[in-house]
Design a protein around this motif. Structure first.
Motif, PDB file in Angstrom:
ATOM      1  N   VAL A  24      64.560  38.385  19.422  1.00 45.75           N
ATOM      2  CA  VAL A  24      63.973  37.541  20.460  1.00 45.75           C
ATOM      3  C   VAL A  24      62.533  38.005  20.733  1.00 45.75           C
ATOM      4  CG1 VAL A  24      64.132  37.070  22.935  1.00 45.75           C
ATOM      5  CG2 VAL A  24      66.137  36.840  21.496  1.00 45.75           C
ATOM      6  N   ILE A  25      62.377  39.327  20.725  1.00 51.91           N
ATOM      7  CA  ILE A  25      61.033  39.904  20.872  1.00 51.91           C
ATOM      8  C   ILE A  25      60.827  40.878  19.712  1.00 51.91           C
ATOM      9  CG2 ILE A  25      59.543  41.384  22.299  1.00 51.91           C
ATOM     10  CD1 ILE A  25      61.104  40.428  24.755  1.00 51.91           C
ATOM     11  N   GLU A  26      59.674  40.788  19.090  1.00 53.02           N
ATOM     12  CA  GLU A  26      59.373  41.722  17.995  1.00 53.02           C
ATOM     13  C   GLU A  26      57.891  42.064  18.040  1.00 53.02           C
ATOM     14  OE1 GLU A  26      60.291  40.108  14.174  1.00 53.02           O
ATOM     15  OE2 GLU A  26      60.211  42.061  13.197  1.00 53.02           O
ATOM     16  N   THR A  27      57.594  43.348  18.039  1.00 57.76           N
ATOM     17  CA  THR A  27      56.178  43.725  17.957  1.00 57.76           C
ATOM     18  C   THR A  27      55.998  44.614  16.732  1.00 57.76           C
ATOM     19  OG1 THR A  27      56.296  45.821  19.181  1.00 57.76           O
ATOM     20  CG2 THR A  27      56.062  43.810  20.491  1.00 57.76           C
ATOM     21  N   GLN A  28      54.836  44.504  16.117  1.00 57.70           N
ATOM     22  CA  GLN A  28      54.549  45.341  14.955  1.00 57.70           C
ATOM     23  C   GLN A  28      53.185  45.995  15.119  1.00 57.70           C
ATOM     24  OE1 GLN A  28      55.147  42.775  11.591  1.00 57.70           O
ATOM     25  NE2 GLN A  28      57.198  43.593  11.245  1.00 57.70           N
ATOM     26  N   LYS A  29      53.226  47.326  15.104  1.00 53.71           N
ATOM     27  CA  LYS A  29      51.991  48.128  15.196  1.00 53.71           C
ATOM     28  C   LYS A  29      51.085  47.632  16.329  1.00 53.71           C
ATOM     29  CE  LYS A  29      51.777  50.415  10.822  1.00 53.71           C
ATOM     30  NZ  LYS A  29      52.612  51.439  11.445  1.00 53.71           N
ATOM     31  N   LEU A  30      51.697  47.315  17.442  1.00 64.86           N
ATOM     32  CA  LEU A  30      50.954  46.751  18.575  1.00 64.86           C
ATOM     33  C   LEU A  30      50.137  47.850  19.275  1.00 64.86           C
ATOM     34  CD1 LEU A  30      50.730  44.008  20.062  1.00 64.86           C
ATOM     35  CD2 LEU A  30      52.494  44.831  21.623  1.00 64.86           C
ATOM     36  N   CYS A  31      48.853  47.585  19.442  1.00 62.91           N
ATOM     37  CA  CYS A  31      47.971  48.569  20.088  1.00 62.91           C
ATOM     38  C   CYS A  31      47.210  47.899  21.223  1.00 62.91           C
ATOM     39  CB  CYS A  31      46.924  49.119  19.114  1.00 62.91           C
ATOM     40  SG  CYS A  31      47.619  50.089  17.791  1.00 62.91           S
ATOM     41  N   LYS A  32      46.998  48.653  22.297  1.00 64.46           N
ATOM     42  CA  LYS A  32      46.135  48.167  23.374  1.00 64.46           C
ATOM     43  C   LYS A  32      45.220  49.292  23.824  1.00 64.46           C
ATOM     44  CE  LYS A  32      44.358  45.595  26.492  1.00 64.46           C
ATOM     45  NZ  LYS A  32      43.489  44.470  26.115  1.00 64.46           N
ATOM     46  N   ILE A  33      43.953  49.007  23.728  1.00 62.41           N
ATOM     47  CA  ILE A  33      42.948  49.956  24.238  1.00 62.41           C
ATOM     48  C   ILE A  33      42.208  49.256  25.359  1.00 62.41           C
ATOM     49  CG2 ILE A  33      40.846  51.251  23.682  1.00 62.41           C
ATOM     50  CD1 ILE A  33      41.888  51.325  20.750  1.00 62.41           C
ATOM     51  N   TYR A  34      42.191  49.870  26.550  1.00 58.14           N
ATOM     52  CA  TYR A  34      41.363  49.337  27.636  1.00 58.14           C
ATOM     53  C   TYR A  34      39.977  49.954  27.445  1.00 58.14           C
ATOM     54  CZ  TYR A  34      45.691  47.812  29.959  1.00 58.14           C
ATOM     55  OH  TYR A  34      46.893  47.221  30.274  1.00 58.14           O
ATOM     56  N   GLY A  40      33.799  54.752  31.566  1.00 62.08           N
ATOM     57  CA  GLY A  40      33.090  54.450  30.318  1.00 62.08           C
ATOM     58  C   GLY A  40      33.878  54.811  29.080  1.00 62.08           C
ATOM     59  N   GLU A  41      34.911  55.660  29.248  1.00 62.96           N
ATOM     60  CA  GLU A  41      35.715  56.042  28.071  1.00 62.96           C
ATOM     61  C   GLU A  41      36.888  55.090  27.903  1.00 62.96           C
ATOM     62  OE1 GLU A  41      36.992  59.863  27.099  1.00 62.96           O
ATOM     63  OE2 GLU A  41      35.206  60.845  27.903  1.00 62.96           O
ATOM     64  N   ASP A  42      37.324  54.923  26.645  1.00 60.57           N
ATOM     65  CA  ASP A  42      38.453  54.032  26.370  1.00 60.57           C
ATOM     66  C   ASP A  42      39.778  54.655  26.810  1.00 60.57           C
ATOM     67  OD1 ASP A  42      36.593  52.449  25.233  1.00 60.57           O
ATOM     68  OD2 ASP A  42      37.194  52.804  23.149  1.00 60.57           O
ATOM     69  N   VAL A  43      40.708  53.799  27.255  1.00 58.96           N
ATOM     70  CA  VAL A  43      42.069  54.271  27.528  1.00 58.96           C
ATOM     71  C   VAL A  43      42.979  53.660  26.473  1.00 58.96           C
ATOM     72  CG1 VAL A  43      44.017  54.204  29.139  1.00 58.96           C
ATOM     73  CG2 VAL A  43      41.684  54.460  30.014  1.00 58.96           C
ATOM     74  N   LYS A  44      43.627  54.546  25.697  1.00 63.07           N
ATOM     75  CA  LYS A  44      44.555  54.092  24.658  1.00 63.07           C
ATOM     76  C   LYS A  44      45.917  53.940  25.315  1.00 63.07           C
ATOM     77  CE  LYS A  44      44.573  55.199  19.800  1.00 63.07           C
ATOM     78  NZ  LYS A  44      44.719  56.209  18.789  1.00 63.07           N
ATOM     79  N   ALA A  45      46.250  52.712  25.729  1.00 69.49           N
ATOM     80  CA  ALA A  45      47.466  52.522  26.526  1.00 69.49           C
ATOM     81  C   ALA A  45      48.708  52.330  25.676  1.00 69.49           C
ATOM     82  CB  ALA A  45      47.291  51.325  27.452  1.00 69.49           C
ATOM     83  N   LEU A  46      48.516  51.843  24.451  1.00 71.55           N
ATOM     84  CA  LEU A  46      49.660  51.574  23.578  1.00 71.55           C
ATOM     85  C   LEU A  46      49.244  51.789  22.130  1.00 71.55           C
ATOM     86  CD1 LEU A  46      52.381  50.640  24.609  1.00 71.55           C
ATOM     87  CD2 LEU A  46      51.751  48.297  24.068  1.00 71.55           C
ATOM     88  N   THR A  47      50.068  52.526  21.374  1.00 73.82           N
ATOM     89  CA  THR A  47      49.709  52.832  19.990  1.00 73.82           C
ATOM     90  C   THR A  47      50.840  52.470  19.037  1.00 73.82           C
ATOM     91  OG1 THR A  47      48.429  54.692  20.847  1.00 73.82           O
ATOM     92  CG2 THR A  47      48.853  54.689  18.482  1.00 73.82           C
ATOM     93  N   ASP A  48      50.549  51.590  18.107  1.00 74.54           N
ATOM     94  CA  ASP A  48      51.479  51.256  17.012  1.00 74.54           C
ATOM     95  C   ASP A  48      52.906  51.002  17.476  1.00 74.54           C
ATOM     96  OD1 ASP A  48      49.453  51.401  15.222  1.00 74.54           O
ATOM     97  OD2 ASP A  48      49.862  53.476  14.613  1.00 74.54           O
TER      98      ASP A  48
END
Ligand SMILES: Nc1ncnc2c1ncn2[C@@H]1O[C@H](COP(=O)(O)OP(=O)(O)OP(=O)(O)O)[C@@H](O)[C@H]1O
Ligand SMILES: [Mg+2]
Length: 338
Positions: A24-34, A40-48
């Motif tokens: 029903v839900i499938e994610t693949q290598k999903l990444c989110k960087i704020y 000023g620095e990036d926040v890596k909120a979700l990795t792969d």
């Protein structure tokens, strides 16, 4: 730690979902960087993130504060966009499209509704947003208010609602379009034990009616009670996922004894055997897999302690969580010190 591989034969009794059906839900290598979020620095909120939620299951999504649970939910709803990776909901990658959105009911974390509205006005407002026709809307409102036990308070102002009542209206709102999927961000946070049990019962009933539930939570006991499968996130990385039966180890033993005095308990403790529970004059001891059963039995014999029952002891979800998150924390510290 890599998530354990799931095979079909691994699917246990609690894994009620049909493994042959498309997820029903499938994610693949999903990444989110704020980007630039932290001064000023990036926040890596979700990795792969590789995640699979099957039809008709309750998936418990766990992780410490700031580990990326709400970020995942917002991505699934199309409220924010991934930095990379892909997602499919009900087999479609058109995340956020109206045809997909109307099949997802969403209860946001700490849902807020304007105080000056009545419960039913909140629902009417959302029903109109969903594009429900007047007649359909009335029928659905009656239906969901009944389901969450709020018929009696539908015409009261939200201002006068308890936390539990607000959460029920939130759940009613999420159910309004009769969606196949429910995404609930901490649905029972801040509720008393009775209200929690009532919400939990509603969630199980919805699952039994065929809905798929994705629930983020810090309430581990609760998640253990109702989930088919869980995933544990730490710092944006999925540390483990699987059915409750696959993940919870039962290597330790539980030994129930009668007549253990202070001296016996001291000897047990010195041998690494802890008393976990006491009812009347019975005590339940936890025998770690590292301690031999003979060691426990010889203390019992020497101290005239009667052994009533020996059974495998399954770890709790809380213990799994502490083990998995503890390991991830240690790995992160070691990496940082190199
Ligand atoms: N809009 C945003 N802008 C910048 N950073 C964000 C934003 N939203 C979340 N973050 C950061 O992303 C990370 C993950 O946050 P997220 O809210 O997804 O965690 P969570 O697991 O839901 O936490 P909690 O259990 O506290 O609700 C955190 O470091 C958080 O500070
Ligand atoms: Mg959150």
């Amino acid at each position: 730690m890599a998530p354990p591989e799931l095979t079909e034969t691994d699917d246990s009794v609690r894994d009620t979902a049909d493994s042959t059906e498309a997820p029903v839900i499938e994610t693949q290598k999903l990444c989110k960087i704020y980007e630039g979020a932290l001064g000023g620095e990036d926040v890596k909120a979700l990795t792969d993130l590789d995640l699979i939620v099957k039809s008709g299951e309750i998936f418990g999504y766990l992780g410490p504060n700031g580990s990326g649970k709400t970020t995942t939910i917002k991505l699934l709803l199309g409220l924010i966009f991934p930095s990379s990776g892909s997602m499919k909901i009900l087999g479609s990658s058109r995340i956020g499209a109206p045809s997909i959105r109307k099949n997802i009911g969403y209860l946001p974390e700490g849902a807020y509704y304007p105080d000056f509205l009545r419960g039913e006005e909140v629902l009417r407002f959302y029903g109109q947003l969903y594009g429900l026709e007047r007649h359909d809307l009335k029928r659905r409102m009656d239906n969901v208010l009944e389901l969450v036990g709020m018929q009696h308070a539908r015409s009261r102002l939200v201002r006068g609602y308890s936390k539990g009542m607000r959460q029920r209206i939130g759940l009613a709102q999420a159910l309004l379009s009769d969606p196949q999927i429910l995404i609930l961000d901490e649905p029972t946070t801040g509720l008393d034990p009775i209200a929690r049990k009532e919400i939990r019962d509603i969630l199980v009933r919805l699952r039994d009616e065929g809905k798929t539930l994705f629930i983020s939570s810090h309430e581990l006991l609760e998640v253990e009670m109702i989930s088919n499968r869980v995933g544990i996130l730490y710092d944006g990385v999925l540390q483990t996922t699987g059915t409750i039966d696959e993940l919870l180890l039962d290597r330790d033993l539980s030994v129930e004894v009668r007549g253990a005095g202070a001296e016996a308990l001291e000897k047990f403790a010195a041998a690494g055997i802890q008393a976990e529970d006491a009812v009347d004059n019975k005590i339940v001891l936890r025998l770690p897999e590292t301690v031999s059963i003979y060691a426990a039995m010889s203390i019992c014999e020497a101290e005239h302690v009667e052994v009533i029952r020996i059974a495998p002891r399954r770890e709790t979800l809380e213990e799994l969580f502490v083990r998995v998150v503890g390991m991830a924390e240690r790995e992160a510290r070691e990496k940082a010190s190199k």
